[in-house]
Design a protein around this motif. Structure first.
Motif, mmCIF file in Angstrom:
data_model
loop_
_atom_site.group_PDB
_atom_site.id
_atom_site.type_symbol
_atom_site.label_atom_id
_atom_site.label_comp_id
_atom_site.label_asym_id
_atom_site.label_seq_id
_atom_site.Cartn_x
_atom_site.Cartn_y
_atom_site.Cartn_z
ATOM 1 N N ASN A 157 0.814 -1.218 0.000
ATOM 2 C CA ASN A 157 0.000 0.000 0.000
ATOM 3 C C ASN A 157 0.849 1.270 0.000
ATOM 4 N N LEU A 158 2.161 1.112 -0.131
ATOM 5 C CA LEU A 158 3.066 2.233 -0.352
ATOM 6 C C LEU A 158 3.813 1.946 -1.640
ATOM 7 N N ILE A 159 3.306 2.510 -2.737
ATOM 8 C CA ILE A 159 3.784 2.130 -4.060
ATOM 9 C C ILE A 159 5.149 2.728 -4.350
ATOM 10 N N ASN A 160 5.281 4.024 -4.114
ATOM 11 C CA ASN A 160 6.583 4.653 -4.249
ATOM 12 C C ASN A 160 6.685 5.745 -3.200
ATOM 13 N N ALA A 161 7.896 6.166 -2.915
ATOM 14 C CA ALA A 161 8.081 7.092 -1.808
ATOM 15 C C ALA A 161 9.297 7.970 -2.037
ATOM 16 N N GLU A 162 9.268 9.125 -1.391
ATOM 17 C CA GLU A 162 10.407 10.039 -1.425
ATOM 18 C C GLU A 162 10.603 10.595 -0.024
ATOM 19 N N TYR A 163 11.787 10.411 0.519
ATOM 20 C CA TYR A 163 12.114 10.855 1.872
ATOM 21 C C TYR A 163 13.083 12.021 1.780
ATOM 22 N N GLN A 164 12.779 13.109 2.500
ATOM 23 C CA GLN A 164 13.649 14.281 2.488
ATOM 24 C C GLN A 164 13.911 14.744 3.923
ATOM 25 N N THR A 168 11.659 17.721 7.316
ATOM 26 C CA THR A 168 11.599 16.312 6.973
ATOM 27 C C THR A 168 10.211 15.967 6.470
ATOM 28 N N THR A 169 10.132 15.441 5.287
ATOM 29 C CA THR A 169 8.853 15.021 4.729
ATOM 30 C C THR A 169 9.015 13.648 4.091
ATOM 31 N N PHE A 170 7.901 12.952 4.023
ATOM 32 C CA PHE A 170 7.883 11.638 3.387
ATOM 33 C C PHE A 170 6.664 11.607 2.490
ATOM 34 N N GLY A 171 6.865 11.658 1.203
ATOM 35 C CA GLY A 171 5.759 11.640 0.263
ATOM 36 C C GLY A 171 5.736 10.346 -0.512
ATOM 37 N N GLY A 172 4.548 9.930 -0.898
ATOM 38 C CA GLY A 172 4.480 8.701 -1.670
ATOM 39 C C GLY A 172 3.119 8.475 -2.263
ATOM 40 N N GLU A 173 3.076 7.628 -3.267
ATOM 41 C CA GLU A 173 1.806 7.223 -3.846
ATOM 42 C C GLU A 173 1.293 6.029 -3.057
ATOM 43 N N VAL A 174 0.074 6.164 -2.561
ATOM 44 C CA VAL A 174 -0.482 5.167 -1.659
ATOM 45 C C VAL A 174 -1.602 4.408 -2.342
ATOM 46 N N ASN A 175 -1.616 3.110 -2.113
ATOM 47 C CA ASN A 175 -2.714 2.273 -2.571
ATOM 48 C C ASN A 175 -3.690 2.108 -1.416
ATOM 49 N N VAL A 209 0.129 8.192 11.476
ATOM 50 C CA VAL A 209 0.182 6.794 11.048
ATOM 51 C C VAL A 209 1.614 6.288 11.161
ATOM 52 N N SER A 210 1.785 5.008 10.948
ATOM 53 C CA SER A 210 3.128 4.427 10.908
ATOM 54 C C SER A 210 3.550 4.211 9.457
ATOM 55 N N ILE A 211 4.798 4.526 9.177
ATOM 56 C CA ILE A 211 5.373 4.358 7.843
ATOM 57 C C ILE A 211 6.485 3.323 7.927
ATOM 58 N N GLU A 212 6.435 2.364 7.045
ATOM 59 C CA GLU A 212 7.494 1.361 6.970
ATOM 60 C C GLU A 212 7.975 1.277 5.524
ATOM 61 N N ASN A 213 9.258 1.411 5.348
ATOM 62 C CA ASN A 213 9.840 1.224 4.026
ATOM 63 C C ASN A 213 11.106 0.405 4.179
ATOM 64 N N THR A 214 11.008 -0.868 3.874
ATOM 65 C CA THR A 214 12.138 -1.761 4.080
ATOM 66 C C THR A 214 13.293 -1.450 3.137
ATOM 67 N N ASN A 215 12.977 -0.854 1.973
ATOM 68 C CA ASN A 215 14.044 -0.520 1.026
ATOM 69 C C ASN A 215 14.961 0.565 1.582
ATOM 70 N N LYS A 274 -8.403 8.153 -14.403
ATOM 71 C CA LYS A 274 -7.774 7.436 -13.294
ATOM 72 C C LYS A 274 -7.784 8.295 -12.042
ATOM 73 N N TYR A 275 -8.267 7.700 -10.955
ATOM 74 C CA TYR A 275 -8.324 8.381 -9.656
ATOM 75 C C TYR A 275 -7.132 7.949 -8.818
ATOM 76 N N SER A 276 -6.462 8.910 -8.175
ATOM 77 C CA SER A 276 -5.334 8.574 -7.332
ATOM 78 C C SER A 276 -5.311 9.484 -6.095
ATOM 79 N N ILE A 277 -4.652 8.984 -5.057
ATOM 80 C CA ILE A 277 -4.483 9.736 -3.816
ATOM 81 C C ILE A 277 -2.992 9.788 -3.513
ATOM 82 N N ILE A 278 -2.474 10.995 -3.322
ATOM 83 C CA ILE A 278 -1.067 11.161 -2.998
ATOM 84 C C ILE A 278 -0.970 11.945 -1.683
ATOM 85 N N PRO A 279 -0.517 11.291 -0.612
ATOM 86 C CA PRO A 279 -0.371 11.986 0.657
ATOM 87 C C PRO A 279 1.038 12.544 0.852
#
Length: 351
Positions: A209-216, A292-299, A315-321, A342-347
């Motif tokens: 449910n975390l398709i891609n992410a960007e951590y800054q 510090t921000t963490f953005g990503g496309e969420v399913n 919420v809790s964020i987990e990114n094993t990569n 196409k409908y999408s949600i980007i938090p």
């Protein structure tokens, strides 16, 4: 192509529903916890759409409490000679930005009481009748955080936004069934692993449910100590240092000078201890942490937005990569429908 997940309706300046915008080409609907939300809708040009999306009209959704105000329209012609109307604007919180704090105002108490006073003086019961917005009211809410501050001449929206950011409180303006603008403070719900009261909400690449992410994480604008300077001249000027909770020293101390000369004790009418507290509050507004921000496309297939989780929730964020696990607040949500429908949600998650 319109998408049934977002079906906007246009309202005129008198709050009459004048048309369903069911044939839009694309739409972006952005909700923010600490700041203005905004929208952009692209639709074919016609006499009807020009009337529906006139500047000053409102855009509402039956599945969302936010209301947009059309502030700008653009007409564009595509390479295939298709004429498109692009209407954009901010949500109802932009009404707050139309007012200033016109005279010296002191607040001392809860954040809710302080914000209520500022809005009451500028919008609801101002001394100048022309400043009043007759259908603007205050919602019912409370906060435990306290504030002691003095404001003069600042924009009302800026003061409320900065105060809310400092105390982790969200704010919004909604429209009730009586066509009144209702201002409310609110606090997101902690749904992270850091608590055991509410069901957990976890975004993780392991759960798909975390398709891609960007951590800054950025320290360029870090401020951990502020010297707030008020009235007076030279060595007689009243000053007070404020620091972040860690009381940093050495290389961990990033200093800033805050010139708050307009903050006045009214020639001693305000006791010095109270005046210094007010100066300190202004100085705290300039303290920052790492950006510090963490953005990503969420399913959201296994999490229902606005039911399981909403704007402002933690919420809790987990990114094993990236080897990251942490708690974060949802400070922005972009809902969008593109040209294909196409409908999408980007938090965006604020740390």
């Amino acid at each position: 192509m319109a998408n049934p997940k977002i079906m906007p309706v246009a309202m005129d300046k008198n709050f009459n529903r004048i048309g369903l915008l069911d044939d839009y080409k694309s739409l972006i609907w952005t909700t923010r916890y600490y700041d203005h939300g905004d929208f952009e809708i692209t639709i074919g040009v016609s006499v009807t759409t020009v009337q529906l999306l006139a500047v000053g009209n409102y855009i509402v959704r039956d599945d969302d409490e936010n209301v947009g105000i059309v502030e700008k329209i653009d007409v564009k012609i595509t390479e295939t000679n298709e004429q498109l109307l692009v209407a954009s604007g901010r949500f109802l919180t932009q009404i707050l930005a139309r007012r200033i704090i016109a005279q010296q105002t002191q607040v001392n108490g809860t954040v809710a009481a302080a914000v209520n006073k500022l809005i009451n003086d500028a919008i609801i019961s101002p001394s100048i009748a022309a400043r009043q917005i007759s259908n603007f009211i205050l919602g019912t809410y409370s906060t435990t955080a306290t504030i002691e501050a003095q404001f003069t001449g600042k924009n009302l929206y800026d003061v409320i936004s900065n105060t809310c950011k400092q105390y982790g409180i969200g704010f919004k303006v909604t429209l009730n069934d009586s066509n009144q603008f209702v201002f409310s403070l609110y606090e997101g719900i902690d749904r992270s692993y850091d608590q055991d009261t509410n069901p957990y909400v976890v975004f993780s690449n392991q759960y798909d449910n975390l398709i891609n992410a960007e951590y800054q994480k950025d320290s360029k604008n870090l401020v951990t100590a502020v010297l707030a300077a008020g009235e007076g001249e030279g060595l007689d000027r009243k000053t007070i240092w404020v620091t972040s909770d860690s009381n940093p020293t050495g290389l961990n101390r990033y200093e800033l000078y805050d010139d708050s000369r307009n903050t006045s004790s009214n020639e001693g009418e305000i006791p010095e201890s109270e005046y210094l507290n007010q100066l300190a509050e202004l100085g705290r507004e300039n303290l920052t942490t790492y950006e510090t921000t963490f953005g990503g496309e969420v399913n959201f297939n296994n999490i229902v937005f606005k039911e399981d989780v909403n704007i402002g929730d933690i919420v809790s964020i987990e990114n094993t990569n990236l080897g990251l696990t942490f708690s974060a607040r949802i400070i922005e949500v972009i809902e969008s429908v593109d040209a294909s429908g196409k409908y999408s949600i980007i938090p965006t998650f604020g740390i």
